[in-house]
Design an enzyme around this catalytic site. Sequence first.
Site, mmCIF file in Angstrom:
data_model
loop_
_atom_site.group_PDB
_atom_site.id
_atom_site.type_symbol
_atom_site.label_atom_id
_atom_site.label_comp_id
_atom_site.label_asym_id
_atom_site.label_seq_id
_atom_site.Cartn_x
_atom_site.Cartn_y
_atom_site.Cartn_z
ATOM 1 N N ARG A 69 39.436 30.152 42.797
ATOM 2 C CA ARG A 69 38.988 30.843 41.811
ATOM 3 C C ARG A 69 38.645 29.462 40.504
ATOM 4 N NH1 ARG A 69 42.937 35.560 40.075
ATOM 5 N NH2 ARG A 69 41.875 36.429 38.948
ATOM 6 N N LYS B 84 41.035 36.425 28.869
ATOM 7 C CA LYS B 84 39.480 37.340 28.813
ATOM 8 C C LYS B 84 40.122 39.017 28.685
ATOM 9 C CE LYS B 84 36.448 36.365 31.484
ATOM 10 N NZ LYS B 84 38.115 35.302 32.690
HETATM 11 P P1 AMP Z 1 38.292 39.688 37.387
HETATM 12 O O1 AMP Z 1 39.188 40.957 36.939
HETATM 13 O O2 AMP Z 1 37.035 39.138 36.222
HETATM 14 O O3 AMP Z 1 38.984 38.104 37.712
HETATM 15 O O4 AMP Z 1 37.472 39.704 38.367
HETATM 16 C C1 AMP Z 1 38.035 39.916 39.459
HETATM 17 C C2 AMP Z 1 37.180 39.804 41.086
HETATM 18 O O5 AMP Z 1 35.542 40.559 41.210
HETATM 19 C C3 AMP Z 1 36.576 37.981 41.281
HETATM 20 O O6 AMP Z 1 37.249 37.034 41.690
HETATM 21 C C4 AMP Z 1 35.171 38.605 41.522
HETATM 22 O O7 AMP Z 1 35.336 38.084 43.033
HETATM 23 C C5 AMP Z 1 34.993 39.246 41.235
HETATM 24 N N1 AMP Z 1 34.309 39.884 39.909
HETATM 25 C C6 AMP Z 1 33.656 40.076 39.150
HETATM 26 N N2 AMP Z 1 33.276 40.295 37.621
HETATM 27 C C7 AMP Z 1 32.365 39.034 38.735
HETATM 28 C C8 AMP Z 1 31.354 38.586 38.735
HETATM 29 N N3 AMP Z 1 30.124 38.776 37.066
HETATM 30 N N4 AMP Z 1 30.314 38.083 39.579
HETATM 31 C C9 AMP Z 1 30.757 38.150 40.612
HETATM 32 N N5 AMP Z 1 31.777 38.168 41.277
HETATM 33 C C10 AMP Z 1 32.844 38.674 39.897
#
Ligand code: AMP
Length: 221
Positions: free
Chosen positions: A171, A13
């Site tokens: 995750r 993504k």
């Molecule tokens: P990502 O880089 O999108 O994988 O996000 C990294 C981390 O940020 C995730 O593993 C969550 O801990 C937190 N996070 C990001 N977006 C969200 C969301 N919409 N809801 C809850 N936690 C989020």
Amino acid sequence: MRIILFGSPGVGKGTQAKIISTTLNIPHISTGDILRQAVVDQTPLGLAAQEAMKRGELVSDEIMIGLIKDTLSHKQCSNGFILDGFPRTLTQAVELDELFEQLNIADVRIVIISANEEEIVRRLTNRRACKNCGNIFNYNDIKDLNACPTCGALDSFYQREDDKEDVIRNRLRIYKRNTEPVLNYFQNKKNEIYIDGLAPIEDVTKNILDELKKANTKITA
Ligand code: AMP
């Protein structure tokens, strides 16, 4: 154009969102990037989010919904955006719809990228990020280089805490439990586009742009 990019962690993504944001000239809103920056800056948001992030767990809906309301109400998003990492729970999806209604937004496309779980684990454990610019690379591409190909920083690569294998598996479990149900919610809206995330990066981008065009959305690229 307004796009929600949806899919499990590691499906590509972030990579696709950056390319499409440049191609279509719309801001890339990554909730993960916003949170990571807040952790670096040790803002109240960062302090509230950091423990959950380290464990690969979700930050609370309350915090995330507040964050997305502030971001999407900002004028930089008034002509479009690509949302990456939100919504991740049913509550977030419902609140996002309410926000769209308040902001008079009715033309959102949902792009759903999928890939096989073992491939995702392989990809994520091979990821390295640059401490300086935050860009992500495949370990095999950078192991002979000591400078970041994007910003030139020396010896700046590290493995994100949440890209270690046990955290990745956690995750993915959380994705299945909390985030996959959002797919059913999207399916009722009938404006979603399905993309195979296992194809080479350029092909995935092309497929997304082609499908968006087919969906009769105006592309300004
Ligand atoms: P990502 O880089 O999108 O994988 O996000 C990294 C981390 O940020 C995730 O593993 C969550 O801990 C937190 N996070 C990001 N977006 C969200 C969301 N919409 N809801 C809850 N936690 C989020």
